[in-house]
Write a protein that holds these residues in place. Sequence first.
Motif, PDB file in Angstrom:
ATOM      1  N   ASP A 155       0.843  -1.185   0.000  1.00 30.10           N
ATOM      2  CA  ASP A 155       0.000   0.000   0.000  1.00 30.10           C
ATOM      3  C   ASP A 155       0.885   1.244   0.000  1.00 30.10           C
ATOM      4  OD1 ASP A 155       0.553   0.984   2.733  1.00 30.10           O
ATOM      5  OD2 ASP A 155      -0.425  -0.881   3.338  1.00 30.10           O
ATOM      6  N   PRO A 156       0.309   2.432  -0.330  1.00 34.29           N
ATOM      7  CA  PRO A 156       1.139   3.644  -0.478  1.00 34.29           C
ATOM      8  C   PRO A 156       1.958   4.002   0.762  1.00 34.29           C
ATOM      9  CG  PRO A 156      -1.041   4.016  -1.384  1.00 34.29           C
ATOM     10  CD  PRO A 156      -1.084   2.663  -0.734  1.00 34.29           C
ATOM     11  N   GLN A 157       1.393   3.815   1.965  1.00 36.05           N
ATOM     12  CA  GLN A 157       2.149   4.150   3.183  1.00 36.05           C
ATOM     13  C   GLN A 157       3.357   3.235   3.363  1.00 36.05           C
ATOM     14  OE1 GLN A 157      -1.455   4.101   5.060  1.00 36.05           O
ATOM     15  NE2 GLN A 157      -1.622   6.199   4.306  1.00 36.05           N
ATOM     16  N   THR A 158       3.125   1.950   3.118  1.00 34.75           N
ATOM     17  CA  THR A 158       4.203   0.975   3.246  1.00 34.75           C
ATOM     18  C   THR A 158       5.272   1.243   2.195  1.00 34.75           C
ATOM     19  OG1 THR A 158       2.517  -0.585   3.957  1.00 34.75           O
ATOM     20  CG2 THR A 158       4.663  -1.493   3.444  1.00 34.75           C
ATOM     21  N   GLU A 159       4.827   1.608   1.007  1.00 34.61           N
ATOM     22  CA  GLU A 159       5.738   1.932  -0.083  1.00 34.61           C
ATOM     23  C   GLU A 159       6.614   3.133   0.303  1.00 34.61           C
ATOM     24  OE1 GLU A 159       3.901   2.084  -3.943  1.00 34.61           O
ATOM     25  OE2 GLU A 159       5.372   3.541  -4.641  1.00 34.61           O
ATOM     26  N   GLN A 160       5.999   4.116   0.957  1.00 31.46           N
ATOM     27  CA  GLN A 160       6.723   5.312   1.404  1.00 31.46           C
ATOM     28  C   GLN A 160       7.815   4.937   2.408  1.00 31.46           C
ATOM     29  OE1 GLN A 160       6.023   8.040  -0.193  1.00 31.46           O
ATOM     30  NE2 GLN A 160       7.765   9.029   0.828  1.00 31.46           N
ATOM     31  N   LYS A 161       7.467   4.036   3.323  1.00 32.29           N
ATOM     32  CA  LYS A 161       8.418   3.562   4.330  1.00 32.29           C
ATOM     33  C   LYS A 161       9.614   2.880   3.662  1.00 32.29           C
ATOM     34  CE  LYS A 161       5.764   2.201   7.866  1.00 32.29           C
ATOM     35  NZ  LYS A 161       5.033   1.135   8.587  1.00 32.29           N
ATOM     36  N   LEU A 162       9.304   2.057   2.672  1.00 32.71           N
ATOM     37  CA  LEU A 162      10.345   1.331   1.947  1.00 32.71           C
ATOM     38  C   LEU A 162      11.248   2.303   1.192  1.00 32.71           C
ATOM     39  CD1 LEU A 162      11.314  -1.555   1.247  1.00 32.71           C
ATOM     40  CD2 LEU A 162       9.845  -1.448  -0.773  1.00 32.71           C
ATOM     41  N   LEU A 163      10.637   3.313   0.619  1.00 32.22           N
ATOM     42  CA  LEU A 163      11.398   4.328  -0.119  1.00 32.22           C
ATOM     43  C   LEU A 163      12.408   5.015   0.797  1.00 32.22           C
ATOM     44  CD1 LEU A 163      11.650   5.863  -2.820  1.00 32.22           C
ATOM     45  CD2 LEU A 163       9.915   7.436  -1.998  1.00 32.22           C
ATOM     46  N   GLN A 164      11.963   5.373   2.014  1.00 35.60           N
ATOM     47  CA  GLN A 164      12.868   6.018   2.975  1.00 35.60           C
ATOM     48  C   GLN A 164      14.035   5.111   3.329  1.00 35.60           C
ATOM     49  OE1 GLN A 164      10.215   7.035   6.169  1.00 35.60           O
ATOM     50  NE2 GLN A 164       9.274   8.706   5.008  1.00 35.60           N
ATOM     51  N   LEU A 165      13.742   3.829   3.533  1.00 32.79           N
ATOM     52  CA  LEU A 165      14.810   2.882   3.862  1.00 32.79           C
ATOM     53  C   LEU A 165      15.806   2.769   2.711  1.00 32.79           C
ATOM     54  CD1 LEU A 165      12.924  -0.086   5.572  1.00 32.79           C
ATOM     55  CD2 LEU A 165      14.449   1.568   6.652  1.00 32.79           C
ATOM     56  N   LEU A 166      15.288   2.633   1.503  1.00 38.07           N
ATOM     57  CA  LEU A 166      16.160   2.416   0.346  1.00 38.07           C
ATOM     58  C   LEU A 166      17.006   3.641   0.044  1.00 38.07           C
ATOM     59  CD1 LEU A 166      13.789   0.406  -1.981  1.00 38.07           C
ATOM     60  CD2 LEU A 166      15.832  -0.416  -0.792  1.00 38.07           C
ATOM     61  N   ASP A 167      16.462   4.817   0.350  1.00 37.04           N
ATOM     62  CA  ASP A 167      17.205   6.043   0.068  1.00 37.04           C
ATOM     63  C   ASP A 167      18.483   6.122   0.895  1.00 37.04           C
ATOM     64  OD1 ASP A 167      17.366   8.266  -1.571  1.00 37.04           O
ATOM     65  OD2 ASP A 167      16.702   9.593   0.046  1.00 37.04           O
ATOM     66  N   GLU A 168      18.522   5.393   2.018  1.00 35.48           N
ATOM     67  CA  GLU A 168      19.722   5.399   2.878  1.00 35.48           C
ATOM     68  C   GLU A 168      20.785   4.406   2.416  1.00 35.48           C
ATOM     69  OE1 GLU A 168      18.550   4.463   6.844  1.00 35.48           O
ATOM     70  OE2 GLU A 168      16.962   5.972   6.870  1.00 35.48           O
TER      71      GLU A 168
END
Length: 224
Positions: free
Chosen positions: A168-181
């Motif tokens: 879902d979009p919220q979970t996707e956002q969380k994943l994006l933050q992790l991957l950006d690091e």
Amino acid sequence: GFFLEMLGFSYAYGDGTVALENVSFQVGRGERLALVGPNGAGKSTLAACLAGIRWGTGQYLLDGRKVEGAFRRNLWRHVGLVFQDSADQMVCSRCGDEVAFGLRNLGWPESRIRKKVQAMLHWAGLEGFEDRVPQHLSGGERKRLALAAVLAMEPEVLILDEPTAGLDPQTEQKLLQLLDEVEATLVLISHDVCFVSMLTDRTLLMHRGRIVDDLPTGKFLVDR
Ligand code: ADP
Ligand code: ADP
């Protein structure tokens, strides 16, 4: 030279399906690359070849070394692959063991493994999950567990096959933050335009087993 390089690489499945045909490309260390194209274009096959799980013909060099023989058998130490379906990736019955699995194969001492498992679960927002069963997690939790397990080994290259599928979009956002690091050289297979634009600078377009375009991600998205 380039950090990762494929030259005239081809792959055919056992039934004769040619999934990669004369693929050549170069990637600089730390570069973030998207791999896009229609279903059946060869993206997952290329991911498997880059991770050394499948092997075709042609040349593959990582950090100036030919990927062959013992180096290919040990490629998992250098190239981490997060499968499209994280469930396919889970080999242990506890989340803690799942993150520890690769580290045990690397021969880390158990005390160091325990600390790393704690740190990775914390990083992935899964603190307290050591004894939970991977198969019982939500899709987003399982994706983050798979990512924690792969990144625990500190791979130089991280390959993600459709990481947002089913999230879902919220979970996707969380994943994006992790991957950006993540500092590893990144190869992202995704149909998700938002994800591709946020995470990558360069896009390779595949079609019928070939790379047909290689553009800055911004330009690729505008041209579409
Ligand atoms: P290989 O032995 O060629 O590596 P696999 O073990 O992955 O092949 O798959 C065994 C067989 O299943 C293939 O030869 C093929 O006939 C079939 N198969 C599996 N996945 C697919 C797919 N995505 N598209 C077409 N055929 C497939
Ligand atoms: P993509 O990831 O871009 O959807 P794939 O790498 O999965 O593409 O597939 C590339 C081609 O190889 C397709 O024609 C697909 O049907 C075929 N293919 C994929 N897996 C297998 C397999 N195990 N056996 C035979 N053919 C396969």
